[in-house]
Motif scaffolding. Structure first.
Motif, PDB file in Angstrom:
ATOM      1  N   VAL A  42       0.833  -1.199   0.000  1.00 19.20           N
ATOM      2  CA  VAL A  42       0.000   0.000   0.000  1.00 19.20           C
ATOM      3  C   VAL A  42       0.876   1.261   0.000  1.00 19.20           C
ATOM      4  O   VAL A  42       0.437   2.333  -0.406  1.00 19.20           O
ATOM      5  N   LEU A  43       2.107   1.096   0.421  1.00 17.30           N
ATOM      6  CA  LEU A  43       3.069   2.205   0.307  1.00 17.30           C
ATOM      7  C   LEU A  43       3.761   2.166  -1.053  1.00 17.30           C
ATOM      8  O   LEU A  43       4.777   2.835  -1.253  1.00 17.30           O
ATOM      9  N   LYS A  44       3.236   1.383  -1.934  1.00 19.98           N
ATOM     10  CA  LYS A  44       3.735   1.287  -3.302  1.00 19.98           C
ATOM     11  C   LYS A  44       5.201   0.893  -3.356  1.00 19.98           C
ATOM     12  O   LYS A  44       5.967   1.389  -4.172  1.00 19.98           O
ATOM     13  N   ASP A  50       7.550   1.733  -1.768  1.00 16.95           N
ATOM     14  CA  ASP A  50       8.485   2.856  -1.605  1.00 16.95           C
ATOM     15  C   ASP A  50       9.392   2.576  -0.410  1.00 16.95           C
ATOM     16  O   ASP A  50       8.924   2.382   0.711  1.00 16.95           O
ATOM     17  N   GLU A  58      11.631   4.447   1.198  1.00 16.06           N
ATOM     18  CA  GLU A  58      11.696   5.458   2.251  1.00 16.06           C
ATOM     19  C   GLU A  58      10.480   5.377   3.163  1.00 16.06           C
ATOM     20  O   GLU A  58      10.599   5.368   4.388  1.00 16.06           O
ATOM     21  N   LEU A  59       9.315   5.310   2.533  1.00 13.11           N
ATOM     22  CA  LEU A  59       8.089   5.286   3.331  1.00 13.11           C
ATOM     23  C   LEU A  59       7.997   4.010   4.153  1.00 13.11           C
ATOM     24  O   LEU A  59       7.587   4.039   5.313  1.00 13.11           O
TER      25      LEU A  59
END
Lengths: 293, 90
Positions: B52-54, B56, B58-59
């Motif tokens: 859901v954070l694609k 990513d 860093e996230l």
């Protein structure tokens, strides 16, 4: 620029308010004590300026900065949609903003806003005018490089932004009253002036910018690179030509020895003699047939 | 990621099925407990967050740090492990 040299405590309350508005600091609800404004002023504005606005165009800059920051007064106060839009303006393509991801995106946005602030402190105010920030520039290119659908999304998000800005009209009027020399424009014009900076119309400026300061070396390299692709084609063409010429040469060389003539002659002779033989054979074996012919 | 841990290899080797969150590389007993307390009891729940954070980095790292206080190495291990798993099975 005396604005930031002054101790905020010495500023009038309305001045403080306008400054806060200009820096898109959320004003406390209703009429509050001056002390509160001074605190806010110290917290939000002086921190920014202590490191740096030094040019003569501070009015303009603060206005720009205000426009910049007004987009996102406080990430936690934004709706999911607005948060996403705000991130997109900073070149971050946010995923779904749900309960478990929202906090992360809010923090990311804050971080981005801070880094924008750093950009300004480094004297990139004009950069803000034309290209928003280096970050945006890079990610803008990224966006372009990626799917078109992302590019199409942008204008939609920005129309959201326009709505957002129009809702803050009263604030700006106060700002305008106190800074008549800035020639603050009505909200609609703010919105339309802002959009070219960030939107599609601003892009050409962004792309034009990196080209101009290119050093002779990079220009040279670019020139070479420009030539590189044709060189492959040229090589290919050259090879083809060379082969062709060689082939022709070989043919011509053989031609001097009359290969074709010799060949043709030999063919003629061969076929002729064969025919003759055949005919002789035919005449011998089947005189009737020969007679018919 | 020149050398990956045995845990990483094990996790990436097969579909995660119903594996516990502690089978994730970089997530040990302590972090696993913390994650479980927050409802991330299975590896696939963490995968869900990761997705859901694609994906990513860093996230995801931020999220992991917030959720269970993972250090940089643990974040990196967990991220790498999920990333590689996704590359292999998604």
């Amino acid at each position: 620029m005396p604005l930031f040299v002054e101790d905020p405590a010495h500023l009038s309350k309305s001045r403080l308010k306008s400054d806060l508005v200009a820096h898109s600091v959320a004003l406390p609800p209703g009429e509050s004590k001056k002390q509160l404004y001074v605190e806010l002023h110290l917290k939000h504005i002086d921190r920014k300026t202590c490191a740096g606005f030094s040019s003569d165009e501070d009015d303009q800059e603060t206005q720009d900065a205000a426009e910049e920051n007004r987009e996102v007064p406080d990430p936690s106060g934004l709706t999911d949609e607005d948060l996403k839009a705000a991130l997109l303006r900073h070149g971050v393509k946010a995923g779904p903003i749900v309960a478990s991801t929202r906090a992360l995106y809010e923090r990311k946005l804050k971080k981005l806003l801070q880094s924008d602030g750093h950009g300004q402190l480094n004297g990139a105010e004009k950069g803000v005018l034309y290209s928003d920030s280096e970050e945006e520039e890079e990610t803008g290119e990224e966006d372009d490089a990626e799917s078109d659908s992302e590019g199409e999304k942008q204008p939609v998000e920005q129309s959201d932004q326009a709505q957002q800005e129009s809702s803050q009209e009263p604030d700006k009027d106060a700002f305008k009253d106190l800074f008549p020399d800035i020639k603050a424009t009505p909200t609609g014009i703010y919105a339309s002036r802002r959009r070219p900076i960030k939107g599609a119309a601003g892009r050409p400026v962004q792309y034009a910018y990196p080209d101009t300061p290119a050093s002779p070396m990079t220009l040279e390299r670019r020139e070479v690179e420009r030539r590189l692709v044709p060189i492959h084609v040229q090589l290919l063409v050259f090879l083809i030509l060379a082969c062709l010429l060689y082939f022709i040469y070989v043919c011509v060389e053989d031609g001097t020895l009359n290969p074709f003539v010799a060949l043709l002659d030999s063919l003629h002779q061969g076929s002729g003699s064969e025919d003759g033989l055949l005919l002789q054979a035919k005449t011998q074996d089947t005189p009737a047939l020969y007679g018919q012919e | 990621m020149s050398s990956t841990s045995q845990k990483h290899k094990d996790f990436v080797a097969e579909p995660m099925g119903e594996k516990s969150v502690m089978t994730l590389a970089g997530i040990g007993e302590v972090l696993g407990k913390r994650l479980e307390e927050k409802g991330f009891d299975k590896a696939y729940v963490v995968l869900g967050q990761f997705l859901v954070l694609k994906k990513d980095e860093e996230l995801f790292r931020d999220w992991l740090k917030d959720t269970c206080g993972a250090n940089v190495k643990q974040q990196g291990d967990c991220y790498g492990c999920l990333k590689e798993w996704c590359d292999a099975f998604l």
